[in-house]
Design a protein around this motif. Structure first.
Motif, PDB file in Angstrom:
ATOM      1  N   UNK A  25       0.773  -1.235   0.000  1.00  0.00           N
ATOM      2  CA  UNK A  25       0.000   0.000   0.000  1.00  0.00           C
ATOM      3  C   UNK A  25       0.804   1.285   0.000  1.00  0.00           C
ATOM      4  N   UNK A  26       2.126   1.203  -0.143  1.00  0.00           N
ATOM      5  CA  UNK A  26       2.969   2.395  -0.196  1.00  0.00           C
ATOM      6  C   UNK A  26       2.995   2.925  -1.632  1.00  0.00           C
ATOM      7  N   UNK A  27       3.033   4.242  -1.780  1.00  0.00           N
ATOM      8  CA  UNK A  27       3.110   4.826  -3.115  1.00  0.00           C
ATOM      9  C   UNK A  27       4.363   4.335  -3.830  1.00  0.00           C
ATOM     10  N   UNK A  28       4.207   3.996  -5.114  1.00  0.00           N
ATOM     11  CA  UNK A  28       5.356   3.575  -5.913  1.00  0.00           C
ATOM     12  C   UNK A  28       6.196   4.803  -6.268  1.00  0.00           C
ATOM     13  N   UNK A  29       5.529   5.895  -6.636  1.00  0.00           N
ATOM     14  CA  UNK A  29       6.226   7.126  -6.992  1.00  0.00           C
ATOM     15  C   UNK A  29       5.979   8.162  -5.889  1.00  0.00           C
ATOM     16  N   UNK A  30       7.011   8.458  -5.117  1.00  0.00           N
ATOM     17  CA  UNK A  30       6.871   9.382  -3.989  1.00  0.00           C
ATOM     18  C   UNK A  30       6.406  10.773  -4.433  1.00  0.00           C
ATOM     19  N   UNK A  31       6.702  11.143  -5.663  1.00  0.00           N
ATOM     20  CA  UNK A  31       6.301  12.456  -6.169  1.00  0.00           C
ATOM     21  C   UNK A  31       4.808  12.552  -6.464  1.00  0.00           C
ATOM     22  N   UNK A  32       4.100  11.419  -6.416  1.00  0.00           N
ATOM     23  CA  UNK A  32       2.653  11.427  -6.628  1.00  0.00           C
ATOM     24  C   UNK A  32       1.891  11.923  -5.404  1.00  0.00           C
ATOM     25  N   UNK A  33       2.575  12.084  -4.269  1.00  0.00           N
ATOM     26  CA  UNK A  33       1.874  12.401  -3.021  1.00  0.00           C
ATOM     27  C   UNK A  33       1.238  13.791  -3.058  1.00  0.00           C
ATOM     28  N   UNK A  34       0.002  13.814  -2.624  1.00  0.00           N
ATOM     29  CA  UNK A  34      -0.740  15.041  -2.326  1.00  0.00           C
ATOM     30  C   UNK A  34      -1.497  14.740  -1.036  1.00  0.00           C
ATOM     31  N   UNK A  35      -1.947  15.748  -0.298  1.00  0.00           N
ATOM     32  CA  UNK A  35      -2.655  15.468   0.956  1.00  0.00           C
ATOM     33  C   UNK A  35      -3.824  14.495   0.804  1.00  0.00           C
ATOM     34  N   UNK A  36      -4.458  14.489  -0.356  1.00  0.00           N
ATOM     35  CA  UNK A  36      -5.567  13.567  -0.590  1.00  0.00           C
ATOM     36  C   UNK A  36      -5.171  12.099  -0.467  1.00  0.00           C
ATOM     37  N   UNK A  37      -3.898  11.790  -0.697  1.00  0.00           N
ATOM     38  CA  UNK A  37      -3.415  10.409  -0.546  1.00  0.00           C
ATOM     39  C   UNK A  37      -3.644   9.948   0.891  1.00  0.00           C
ATOM     40  N   UNK A  38      -3.256  10.784   1.847  1.00  0.00           N
ATOM     41  CA  UNK A  38      -3.423  10.435   3.264  1.00  0.00           C
ATOM     42  C   UNK A  38      -4.905  10.258   3.588  1.00  0.00           C
ATOM     43  N   UNK A  39      -5.747  11.133   3.047  1.00  0.00           N
ATOM     44  CA  UNK A  39      -7.188  11.047   3.298  1.00  0.00           C
ATOM     45  C   UNK A  39      -7.762   9.732   2.780  1.00  0.00           C
ATOM     46  N   UNK A  40      -7.388   9.345   1.559  1.00  0.00           N
ATOM     47  CA  UNK A  40      -7.894   8.108   0.967  1.00  0.00           C
ATOM     48  C   UNK A  40      -7.406   6.897   1.759  1.00  0.00           C
ATOM     49  N   UNK A  41      -6.136   6.890   2.103  1.00  0.00           N
ATOM     50  CA  UNK A  41      -5.575   5.757   2.856  1.00  0.00           C
ATOM     51  C   UNK A  41      -6.203   5.652   4.243  1.00  0.00           C
ATOM     52  N   UNK A  42      -6.416   6.788   4.886  1.00  0.00           N
ATOM     53  CA  UNK A  42      -7.031   6.783   6.218  1.00  0.00           C
ATOM     54  C   UNK A  42      -8.461   6.256   6.136  1.00  0.00           C
TER      55      UNK A  42
END
Length: 110
Positions: free
Chosen positions: A16-33
Motif C-alpha cells: 500500500x505504499x506509493x510507488x512514486x513518492x512524487x505522486x503524493x498530495x494530501x488527498x493520498x493520506x485522506x484516501x488511505x485513512x
C-alpha cells in the motif's frame, strides 16, 4: 493495488505504499485513512507533515524509536512517546504514518 485520488489513479506496492513518492498530495493520506476507517485530525497531520519534512532532510523514513525521539524534540514530550503515536496510528506509527505521508516503508519495520 492502485488508489484513486482527486480523479487520478496512483500506483501502490503490495503493502500500500506509493510507488512514486512524487505522486503524493494530501488527498493520498485522506484516501488511505478512509480505507483504514480512520479520520485524520490535526494531530495526525502534525505527524504526517513532520515525517515528510524528516524524509526531505534525511532521505529516509525513520524507524519508530527514531520517530518517537524526533517528535518529542520538535513537538514536545507529550507527543514524543509510543503511546501517543500508536493512539493516532494503531497499525504502527512507522508503517501507517509513513504510508499516509507517501514515504517508503521505514527500515526495520516488518
Amino acid at each position: 493495488m492502485p488508489i484513486e485520488v482527486d480523479g487520478k489513479t496512483l500506483e501502490t506496492d503490495e503493502e500500500g505504499y506509493l510507488v512514486n513518492l512524487n505522486d503524493w498530495v494530501p488527498g493520498v493520506a485522506e484516501v488511505m485513512a478512509k480505507e483504514d476507517d480512520l479520520e485524520l485530525t490535526q494531530d495526525h497531520w502534525d505527524i504526517i507533515n513532520f515525517l515528510r519534512e524528516y524524509y526531505e532532510e534525511y532521505q529516509i523514513a525513520p524507524a519508530v524509536r527514531v520517530l518517537t525521539k524526533a517528535v518529542g524534540k520538535r513537538l514536545g514530550k507529550e507527543k514524543g512517546n509510543s503511546k501517543y503515536l500508536y493512539g493516532l496510528f494503531p497499525y504502527g506509527p512507522g508503517k501507517q504514518a509513513c504510508r499516509y505521508a507517501g514515504l517508503p516503508k521505514p527500515t526495520g519495520c516488518v
